[in-house]
Design an enzyme around this catalytic site. Structure first.
Site, PDB file in Angstrom:
ATOM      1  CG  MET A  57      -1.833  -1.198   1.300  1.00 52.44           C
ATOM      2  SD  MET A  57      -2.956  -1.179   2.711  1.00 52.44           S
ATOM      3  CE  MET A  57      -4.192   0.002   2.143  1.00 52.44           C
ATOM      4  CB  CYS A  58       2.437   3.520  -1.872  1.00 55.61           C
ATOM      5  SG  CYS A  58       2.048   3.471  -3.634  1.00 55.61           S
ATOM      6  CD1 TRP A  59       0.759   8.049   0.745  1.00 57.12           C
ATOM      7  CD2 TRP A  59       1.006  10.038  -0.253  1.00 57.12           C
ATOM      8  NE1 TRP A  59       1.252   8.902   1.679  1.00 57.12           N
ATOM      9  CE2 TRP A  59       1.416  10.137   1.097  1.00 57.12           C
ATOM     10  CE3 TRP A  59       1.090  11.157  -1.077  1.00 57.12           C
ATOM     11  CZ2 TRP A  59       1.889  11.330   1.642  1.00 57.12           C
ATOM     12  CZ3 TRP A  59       1.564  12.345  -0.537  1.00 57.12           C
ATOM     13  CH2 TRP A  59       1.945  12.431   0.812  1.00 57.12           C
ATOM     14  CG  LEU A 101      -1.853   4.731   1.749  1.00 56.27           C
ATOM     15  CD1 LEU A 101      -2.128   6.002   2.511  1.00 56.27           C
ATOM     16  CD2 LEU A 101      -0.612   4.054   2.357  1.00 56.27           C
TER      17      LEU A 101
END
Ligand SMILES: O=C(CO)[C@H](O)[C@H](O)COP(=O)(O)O
Length: 135
Positions: A57-59, A101
């Site tokens: 999960m990243c931005w 995320l």
């Protein structure tokens, strides 16, 4: 199953995914400081067989997939809905799912992870020639 997990930020969406994973799987959290290094760590755990699948999960969910896919044998797919998650496994033999995320509602992120991990094996008739392409 044993799932490699990493996120480069913390929020309600990340907590929902982690809670879901921990309720059904053994979770190995990558201890890395940046989204690139965490992506490498998760990809290596999956490719080396230490974990069955990876969740990143990243931005955006894109950078982490691109970074993971630099590790030979990693097949990370960015998804934003359960149908795409299911078919990333079924049709593309993805072994890592990458999620935004920031943009996914927590319940949608959990649905994506659940759908992805529910497909035990890809469909051999649907894989096409994806594995013919060498880096
Ligand atoms: O979505 C991302 C990569 O695609 C990252 O999460 C976003 O760019 C933030 O990264 P950093 O905290 O290093 O600025």
């Amino acid at each position: 199953m044993r799932i490699a997990f990493a996120a480069d930020d913390e929020n309600e969406c990340v907590r929902a995914v982690v809670d879901h994973l921990r309720s059904e799987h053994e979770v190995v959290t990558a201890d890395a400081k940046t989204w690139t290094s965490m992506s490498r760590a998760v990809a290596e755990q999956v490719v080396h067989g230490d974990c069955d699948f990876g969740v990143l999960m990243c931005w955006t969910g894109t950078g982490t997939a691109i970074a993971a896919n630099k590790i030979p044998g990693a097949r990370a797919a960015t998804v934003a809905d359960a149908w795409t998650a299911t078919n990333a496994r079924r049709w593309n033999d993805a072994n890592i799912v990458a999620l935004s995320l920031k943009r996914l509602a927590p319940d949608v992120a959990v649905e994506c992870v659940r759908a992805f991990l529910a497909v035990a094996e890809p469909d051999p008739d649907e894989l096409g020639n994806i594995n013919d392409i060498e880096p």
